[in-house]
Design a protein around this motif. Structure first.
Motif, PDB file in Angstrom:
ATOM      1  N   GLY A   7     -69.069   0.289  11.593  1.00 42.23           N
ATOM      2  CA  GLY A   7     -69.648  -0.293  10.332  1.00 42.23           C
ATOM      3  C   GLY A   7     -68.753  -1.765   9.524  1.00 42.23           C
ATOM      4  O   GLY A   7     -67.523  -1.737  10.038  1.00 42.23           O
ATOM      5  N   HIS A  15     -66.166 -12.729   8.794  1.00 35.75           N
ATOM      6  CA  HIS A  15     -65.063 -14.184   9.427  1.00 35.75           C
ATOM      7  C   HIS A  15     -64.715 -13.768  10.661  1.00 35.75           C
ATOM      8  O   HIS A  15     -64.772 -12.723  11.465  1.00 35.75           O
ATOM      9  N   ALA A  22     -63.899  -6.964  15.830  1.00 41.32           N
ATOM     10  CA  ALA A  22     -65.126  -5.857  16.025  1.00 41.32           C
ATOM     11  C   ALA A  22     -66.198  -6.250  16.633  1.00 41.32           C
ATOM     12  O   ALA A  22     -66.660  -5.964  17.713  1.00 41.32           O
ATOM     13  N   TYR A 126     -62.116   6.220   0.276  1.00 38.89           N
ATOM     14  CA  TYR A 126     -62.655   5.132   1.033  1.00 38.89           C
ATOM     15  C   TYR A 126     -62.852   5.863   2.805  1.00 38.89           C
ATOM     16  O   TYR A 126     -63.720   6.030   3.096  1.00 38.89           O
ATOM     17  N   PRO A 143     -65.831   1.336  17.790  1.00 42.63           N
ATOM     18  CA  PRO A 143     -65.063  -0.157  17.935  1.00 42.63           C
ATOM     19  C   PRO A 143     -64.649  -0.769  16.939  1.00 42.63           C
ATOM     20  O   PRO A 143     -65.732  -1.114  15.962  1.00 42.63           O
ATOM     21  N   GLY A 145     -61.165  -2.929  14.611  1.00 39.50           N
ATOM     22  CA  GLY A 145     -60.044  -3.850  14.578  1.00 39.50           C
ATOM     23  C   GLY A 145     -58.700  -2.511  14.377  1.00 39.50           C
ATOM     24  O   GLY A 145     -59.163  -1.763  14.135  1.00 39.50           O
TER      25      GLY A 145
HETATM   26  N1  AQP Z   1     -58.149  -9.636  10.814  1.00 38.16           N
HETATM   27  C1  AQP Z   1     -58.723  -8.730  11.466  1.00 38.16           C
HETATM   28  N2  AQP Z   1     -58.409  -8.596  12.681  1.00 38.16           N
HETATM   29  C2  AQP Z   1     -59.077  -7.813  13.646  1.00 38.16           C
HETATM   30  N3  AQP Z   1     -59.976  -7.038  13.278  1.00 38.16           N
HETATM   31  C3  AQP Z   1     -60.366  -7.191  11.598  1.00 38.16           C
HETATM   32  N4  AQP Z   1     -61.335  -6.404  11.084  1.00 38.16           N
HETATM   33  C4  AQP Z   1     -61.151  -6.739  10.022  1.00 38.16           C
HETATM   34  N5  AQP Z   1     -60.216  -7.717   9.554  1.00 38.16           N
HETATM   35  C5  AQP Z   1     -59.699  -7.858  11.085  1.00 38.16           C
HETATM   36  C6  AQP Z   1     -62.112  -5.418  11.543  1.00 38.16           C
HETATM   37  O1  AQP Z   1     -63.560  -5.784  11.099  1.00 38.16           O
HETATM   38  C7  AQP Z   1     -64.291  -4.750  11.101  1.00 38.16           C
HETATM   39  C8  AQP Z   1     -65.115  -4.728   9.594  1.00 38.16           C
HETATM   40  O2  AQP Z   1     -64.124  -4.530   8.881  1.00 38.16           O
HETATM   41  P1  AQP Z   1     -64.540  -4.281   7.091  1.00 38.16           P
HETATM   42  O3  AQP Z   1     -64.922  -5.530   6.494  1.00 38.16           O
HETATM   43  O4  AQP Z   1     -65.228  -3.244   7.246  1.00 38.16           O
HETATM   44  O5  AQP Z   1     -63.070  -3.861   6.598  1.00 38.16           O
HETATM   45  P2  AQP Z   1     -61.694  -4.426   6.500  1.00 38.16           P
HETATM   46  O6  AQP Z   1     -60.885  -4.182   7.769  1.00 38.16           O
HETATM   47  O7  AQP Z   1     -61.146  -4.169   5.160  1.00 38.16           O
HETATM   48  O8  AQP Z   1     -62.030  -6.133   6.449  1.00 38.16           O
HETATM   49  P3  AQP Z   1     -61.582  -7.116   5.519  1.00 38.16           P
HETATM   50  O9  AQP Z   1     -61.829  -8.455   5.879  1.00 38.16           O
HETATM   51  O10 AQP Z   1     -60.149  -7.165   5.305  1.00 38.16           O
HETATM   52  O11 AQP Z   1     -62.322  -6.719   4.134  1.00 38.16           O
HETATM   53  P4  AQP Z   1     -61.784  -6.517   2.713  1.00 38.16           P
HETATM   54  O12 AQP Z   1     -60.846  -7.333   2.479  1.00 38.16           O
HETATM   55  O13 AQP Z   1     -63.003  -6.406   1.930  1.00 38.16           O
HETATM   56  O14 AQP Z   1     -61.049  -5.294   2.867  1.00 38.16           O
HETATM   57  C9  AQP Z   1     -63.492  -3.563  11.169  1.00 38.16           C
HETATM   58  O15 AQP Z   1     -63.475  -2.864  12.589  1.00 38.16           O
HETATM   59  C10 AQP Z   1     -62.002  -4.088  11.115  1.00 38.16           C
HETATM   60  O16 AQP Z   1     -60.867  -3.192  11.667  1.00 38.16           O
END
Ligand code: AQP
Length: 344
Positions: A7, A15, A22, A126, A143, A145
């Motif tokens: 998800g 971005h 992912a 969460y 799958p 990050g």
């Molecule tokens: N910087 C990153 N490098 C590699 N993988 C990343 N992912 C996020 N940032 C990176 C992977 O993208 C998927 C979706 O992430 P998400 O949006 O559900 O949550 P997140 O990890 O919390 O992403 P953000 O951008 O950091 O969002 P915010 O700031 O809102 O929390 C995941 O598989 C994640 O591993």
């Protein structure tokens, strides 16, 4: 064959960190694993401060961006989490046996809580909702990050605890599937590229906007003059080359960096070219979807119907396991402490 679920939050634009960590992997996996399930996790996106009008636009935008990035609804299920309320129902069941201490130890909770004056309980819960997202589809491969590895450990613990508590072998223990680009840093070279930190490069950004961010990007801090040899292994721009450029270009970048044959600006120009080449077709598909927004809604509607069918079946079975299945008259005959004696 592995059952795949993953998800993404519509908490901002898709971005290159999300894409390389992912989504690019999802696009690749859909060929080997048709039937994988991918979800825009909008219930997660309301755990922080947000504007409902902006959220609406971002939910649509995230679904459109995933399709533009190459998610093929003919191969996989793509849906919006809030269209399948069973996610929150299973999550509640999981909260009843998840130890609070484990949630408080989650690194992402500690990071995000440190930025809040008043910490919403949803932020703490969460990873429980995330465990429910995955286990609702009884997925065993996720799958993601690298930042999500700890959450997946909790999802495995949740599956194990549920199975032990109710003496069943019902939920599988989901394993992370990491891409080679599992952790992308922001262009300041400091923290993880993250929507909430505002250090992102959007997948749909214009060429000149990307250049505007790449130009000042941090490289090897010890490389002060163009004539100083660089160390690719500590350079974030080099890491991005590894993700976007062809192997021959990566080798050329490395050699020219070490020998000071290229300055950092030469290296960044080459990276910009590689990024534009990969992102231009994605942007073109996104523009097509923007012009036909109903197409995205059709995909989501169809995806929700398919996801709901699986989710309802899981919840029927879970309710039965935990004793919340529909009551029948035979329940009156079961021994229950303090209950009036069964008639007859
Ligand atoms: N910087 C990153 N490098 C590699 N993988 C990343 N992912 C996020 N940032 C990176 C992977 O993208 C998927 C979706 O992430 P998400 O949006 O559900 O949550 P997140 O990890 O919390 O992403 P953000 O951008 O950091 O969002 P915010 O700031 O809102 O929390 C995941 O598989 C994640 O591993």
């Amino acid at each position: 064959m592995a059952r795949i679920f993953s998800g993404i939050q519509p908490s901002g634009e898709l971005h290159i960190g999300n894409y390389l960590g992912a989504v690019k992997n999802w696009v690749r996996l859909q060929h080997e694993h048709p039937g994988a399930t991918f979800c825009v996790v909008d219930y997660h996106a309301i755990t922080g401060r947000y504007d409902p009008q902006v959220l609406r636009a971002r939910r649509w935008g995230m679904a459109a961006s995933l399709l533009a990035a190459g998610i093929d609804p003919a191969r996989v299920t793509l849906f919006m989490q809030s269209d399948v309320p069973e996610h929150t129902e299973l999550s509640w069941i999981f909260t009843t046996f998840t130890p609070l201490g484990e949630l408080e130890r989650q690194v992402q909770f500690k990071d995000k809580a440190a930025r809040e004056e008043s910490i919403p309980a949803g932020l703490l819960m969460y990873p429980v909702l995330q465990a429910a997202d995955i286990l609702l589809y009884r997925a065993d491969a996720v799958p993601v990050g690298e930042d999500q590895v700890q959450h997946l450990e909790l999802a495995r613990d949740t599956a194990r605890r549920f199975n032990a508590k109710f003496a069943v072998a019902y939920f599988p223990e989901p394993q992370p599937m990491l891409s080679p680009t599992r952790r992308i840093l922001g262009l300041d070279g400091q923290a993880k590229m993250s929507k909430s930190l505002g250090n992102t490069v959007g997948l749909l950004e214009a060429d000149d906007a990307i250049w505007g961010k790449l130009r000042p990007a941090v490289t090897d801090p010890q490389r002060v003059r163009k004539s100083d040899p660089g160390r690719p292994e500590v350079c974030n721009v080099y890491q991005l080359h590894r993700a976007f450029s062809a192997p021959a270009v990566v080798a050329e970048v490395e050699a020219n960096c070490r020998s000071a044959g290229w300055g950092c600006m030469d290296c960044k120009k080459a990276l910009h070219g590689a990024m534009v080449a990969e992102l231009t077709p994605i942007r073109a598909r996104a523009a097509e979807l923007q012009a036909a927004p109903g197409r995205v809604l059709e995909v989501l509607e169809d995806g929700a119907a398919r996801a709901r069918a699986v989710a309802r079946q899981t919840m029927r079975e879970v309710r039965e396991i935990v004793g919340l299945d529909p009551l029948t008259v035979s329940a009156a005959a079961l021994p229950a402490e303090g209950a009036p004696p069964a008639a007859g």
